[in-house]
Structure formats: C-alpha cells, structure tokens
Motif scaffolding. Structure first.
Motif: not given
Length: 124
Positions: A29-34
């Motif tokens: 969640a923190r490293e992507s816009d997913w």
C-alpha cells in the motif's frame, strides 16, 4: 462440583492475520497506488489468500486511507521534469537519425535501381 468442559480464554471473532502478511500488505500500500482489491490480487499471485475486506481493515488499523484519499505519487511527474532536457535531446536525436535514414542517398539509389531493373524487364 467440577466443570466437565474447560475452554481456553480466547478473544471473540476471527484470529488476526499473520504479522508477516500484514507487513506485506502495508508495504504494498505504501509503495504503490493500489487499492484493496489490487493488493488482494497481488497477494493471491504469491499464494496468500486474504480478502480485500481484510486488506482494508489492516490499512485502516494502521491509519492508511483508501487509495482515493491518498496523495498521488509524484514519481512520474518528478521523472519527467527532472530528465526533461535529456529526454528531449534523445527524442530529437532519434528523429534526426530516422530522417537521415529515410533520406539517405543509398536508400534512394537502391530503390531507383530496383525501379530501373523492373522497368527494363517489363519493356523487354
């Protein structure tokens, strides 16, 4: 009188998700816009079965808002503004090479000689 059944003291509800899986959800969640469902799908590819509701509750518990409320990633914008000059120079150089290749004398001579041979063979 003695109790026939003894029960362990357990908290009600479903047991919590493993800590390693929870950390992986947080990292994704923190490293992507997913969103929740995309994270669920990526975990499923790894063989980890977790519902998107569980993903949502993990993120909510760690105060990470849904993807619609998160700040957008600036990495693409940063890349474009930071490397703008290099990208434009590369594109300009590549277009010059394509233009030079398409108008080079050798390519015209090759096409012209094919036309000449073709026209001679048709008339003969």
């Amino acid at each position: 009188m003695r109790h026939k059944w003894t029960y362990r003291n357990r908290s009600p509800g479903r047991p919590r998700t493993d800590r390693e899986i929870e950390q992986l959800v947080l990292r994704l969640a923190r490293e992507s816009d997913w969103g929740y469902e995309r994270i669920e799908g990526e975990l499923l590819k790894l063989g980890i079965t977790v519902s998107h509701e569980t993903v949502g509750s993990i993120l909510e518990r760690h105060e990470i808002p849904p993807v619609a409320e998160r700040e957008p990633s600036l990495s693409w914008r940063h890349l474009m503004t930071h490397y703008k000059d290099q990208l434009l120079a590369w594109v300009h150089g590549a277009s010059k090479q394509c233009l030079a290749y398409s108008t080079s004398p050798t390519s015209d001579v090759g096409v012209g000689s094919l036309r000449t041979q073709h026209s001679i063979s048709d008339s003969g």
